[in-house]
Design a protein around this motif. Sequence first.
Motif, PDB file in Angstrom:
ATOM      1  N   MET A   1       0.843  -1.173   0.000  1.00 24.55           N
ATOM      2  CA  MET A   1       0.000   0.000   0.000  1.00 24.55           C
ATOM      3  C   MET A   1       0.891   1.240   0.000  1.00 24.55           C
ATOM      4  O   MET A   1       1.825   1.366   0.779  1.00 24.55           O
ATOM      5  N   ALA A   2       0.623   2.146  -0.864  1.00 20.99           N
ATOM      6  CA  ALA A   2       1.416   3.363  -0.993  1.00 20.99           C
ATOM      7  C   ALA A   2       1.088   4.317   0.156  1.00 20.99           C
ATOM      8  O   ALA A   2      -0.065   4.450   0.564  1.00 20.99           O
ATOM      9  N   ARG A   3       2.129   4.955   0.674  1.00 21.36           N
ATOM     10  CA  ARG A   3       1.956   5.912   1.761  1.00 21.36           C
ATOM     11  C   ARG A   3       1.582   7.282   1.182  1.00 21.36           C
ATOM     12  O   ARG A   3       2.125   7.707   0.175  1.00 21.36           O
ATOM     13  N   THR A   4       0.673   7.940   1.839  1.00 21.82           N
ATOM     14  CA  THR A   4       0.260   9.261   1.390  1.00 21.82           C
ATOM     15  C   THR A   4       1.305  10.296   1.811  1.00 21.82           C
ATOM     16  O   THR A   4       2.195  10.030   2.606  1.00 21.82           O
ATOM     17  N   SER A   5       1.169  11.475   1.253  1.00 23.39           N
ATOM     18  CA  SER A   5       2.086  12.571   1.588  1.00 23.39           C
ATOM     19  C   SER A   5       2.015  12.900   3.078  1.00 23.39           C
ATOM     20  O   SER A   5       3.026  13.173   3.714  1.00 23.39           O
ATOM     21  N   LEU A   6       0.825  12.885   3.635  1.00 24.38           N
ATOM     22  CA  LEU A   6       0.655  13.184   5.058  1.00 24.38           C
ATOM     23  C   LEU A   6       1.343  12.132   5.917  1.00 24.38           C
ATOM     24  O   LEU A   6       1.998  12.463   6.908  1.00 24.38           O
ATOM     25  N   GLU A   7       1.249  10.868   5.546  1.00 23.46           N
ATOM     26  CA  GLU A   7       1.902   9.804   6.305  1.00 23.46           C
ATOM     27  C   GLU A   7       3.420   9.937   6.244  1.00 23.46           C
ATOM     28  O   GLU A   7       4.104   9.720   7.237  1.00 23.46           O
ATOM     29  N   ARG A   8       3.951  10.301   5.079  1.00 22.31           N
ATOM     30  CA  ARG A   8       5.404  10.471   4.946  1.00 22.31           C
ATOM     31  C   ARG A   8       5.888  11.662   5.750  1.00 22.31           C
ATOM     32  O   ARG A   8       6.932  11.616   6.389  1.00 22.31           O
ATOM     33  N   SER A   9       5.132  12.752   5.721  1.00 24.38           N
ATOM     34  CA  SER A   9       5.584  13.976   6.387  1.00 24.38           C
ATOM     35  C   SER A   9       5.484  13.870   7.904  1.00 24.38           C
ATOM     36  O   SER A   9       6.173  14.590   8.607  1.00 24.38           O
ATOM     37  N   HIS A  10       4.651  13.011   8.406  1.00 23.49           N
ATOM     38  CA  HIS A  10       4.511  12.844   9.848  1.00 23.49           C
ATOM     39  C   HIS A  10       5.084  11.503  10.298  1.00 23.49           C
ATOM     40  O   HIS A  10       4.590  10.886  11.239  1.00 23.49           O
ATOM     41  N   SER A  11       6.149  11.096   9.657  1.00 16.98           N
ATOM     42  CA  SER A  11       6.784   9.839  10.023  1.00 16.98           C
ATOM     43  C   SER A  11       7.498   9.978  11.358  1.00 16.98           C
ATOM     44  O   SER A  11       7.745  11.084  11.857  1.00 16.98           O
ATOM     45  N   LYS A  12       7.882   8.865  11.930  1.00 21.01           N
ATOM     46  CA  LYS A  12       8.595   8.876  13.201  1.00 21.01           C
ATOM     47  C   LYS A  12       9.935   9.590  13.064  1.00 21.01           C
ATOM     48  O   LYS A  12      10.346  10.318  13.965  1.00 21.01           O
ATOM     49  N   ALA A  13      10.604   9.397  11.953  1.00 21.26           N
ATOM     50  CA  ALA A  13      11.908  10.046  11.748  1.00 21.26           C
ATOM     51  C   ALA A  13      11.757  11.560  11.661  1.00 21.26           C
ATOM     52  O   ALA A  13      12.531  12.310  12.266  1.00 21.26           O
ATOM     53  N   SER A  14      10.747  12.026  10.949  1.00 21.11           N
ATOM     54  CA  SER A  14      10.506  13.463  10.819  1.00 21.11           C
ATOM     55  C   SER A  14      10.140  14.073  12.165  1.00 21.11           C
ATOM     56  O   SER A  14      10.655  15.140  12.542  1.00 21.11           O
TER      57      SER A  14
END
Length: 70
Positions: A1-14
């Motif tokens: 499943m592809a991650r949305t922009s919101l999921e990428r921007s609020h990742s644990k690393a970020s």
Amino acid sequence: MARTSLERSHSKASNFKLTLICLLLTLGVSAVWAGAALLAAGHTMPGAVAAAAGAVVALVSFLAIGHFTR
């Protein structure tokens, strides 16, 4: 499943990076105030060193927040 922009921007690393930058900013500003208190108490050299070091850390952290992108 592809991650949305919101999921990428609020990742644990970020979130971790932003938390560290904010923690450094807090420590820097606190060091400035501690240095100012030492200066007011008459401890010239330690107060000046603490205030200057805190100011540098706070400035660098403030600039890092300005350049931070999610």
